[in-house]
Design an enzyme around this catalytic site. Sequence first.
Site, PDB file in Angstrom:
ATOM      1  N   SER A  96       6.106  -4.088   7.329  1.00  0.00           N
ATOM      2  CA  SER A  96       4.851  -3.846   8.567  1.00  0.00           C
ATOM      3  C   SER A  96       5.935  -3.639   9.643  1.00  0.00           C
ATOM      4  O   SER A  96       6.295  -1.880   9.834  1.00  0.00           O
ATOM      5  CB  SER A  96       4.099  -5.044   8.566  1.00  0.00           C
ATOM      6  OG  SER A  96       3.064  -4.591   8.884  1.00  0.00           O
ATOM      7  N   HIS A 229      -2.062  -5.867   2.121  1.00  0.00           N
ATOM      8  CA  HIS A 229      -1.449  -5.547   3.530  1.00  0.00           C
ATOM      9  C   HIS A 229      -0.123  -6.672   3.074  1.00  0.00           C
ATOM     10  O   HIS A 229       0.876  -6.474   2.916  1.00  0.00           O
ATOM     11  CB  HIS A 229      -1.763  -6.110   4.524  1.00  0.00           C
ATOM     12  CG  HIS A 229      -0.813  -5.577   5.298  1.00  0.00           C
ATOM     13  ND1 HIS A 229       0.325  -4.179   5.908  1.00  0.00           N
ATOM     14  CD2 HIS A 229       0.115  -5.962   6.843  1.00  0.00           C
ATOM     15  CE1 HIS A 229       0.307  -3.883   6.617  1.00  0.00           C
ATOM     16  NE2 HIS A 229       0.831  -5.207   7.172  1.00  0.00           N
TER      17      HIS A 229
END
Length: 263
Positions: A96, A229
């Site tokens: 991320s 995610h």
Amino acid sequence: MSELNGSDGWVRRFHPAPRAAARLICFPHAGGASTYFFPVSRTLSPGIEVLAIQYPGRQDRRTEPLIDDLHVLADVLAPVVRPWCDGPPVYLYGHSMGATLAFEVGVRLTQEGAAPRALVVSGRRAPSTFRDERVHLLSDDDFIRDLDRLSGTDPRLFQDPQVVEMILPALRNDYRAAETYRYRPGPRLDCPVVALIGDEDAQVTVEEARVWSEHTTGRFDLGVYRGGHFFINDHAADVMRVIREVAAGRTPALPGQAIALRG
């Protein structure tokens, strides 16, 4: 036992492996800490020595000023990481926000003649792609709801006001850093880049991940996993396999819509 190394505790060396054939430097996600990579270090050691970056403003560095600019953070980290590039071959990994930061540090190391052997990124679109995101400006309640949507933080933590007061500043700071980041055109990396994403991750599409190929002159590979995610939590064993294959100089076998391109 963890060893504190590097300038002011930036680098954590959980399982020292002086005879390792490779060294992996890991950059945490927004709100994350070096301890997220303790299991990675334990799994890959002693063949690959793992160094985990500890950002200021969390855990034992909680009283230190936060940094909300990824370019500034990369400028600070590059000279911290540079001495670790004089040993075994160095590979960079980030998830991320950490993926963008790993890229920026990799660019700086390359310019200093200490280019990483490869960059592995997960859960992040390419640096030059842009989304006008403003989650860091939300109220605390809305901000927490957005965090819960990503399933990266134990929701029970947000039920304790004292815990919220402790962790929210770092989370909001890192979101600000990630959302206000703007790519500055410059030299590309000259090493392979491997991007891993989840097929249900609203933070990155296949098209956005594919643009990573434009940031290197080396080989680019893209793997798509099932999940959101934080798909890496559910596919940890396979992600470790990919890292081992990359560190061994092999082209990793990737799942889903695997894409291989030359930069």
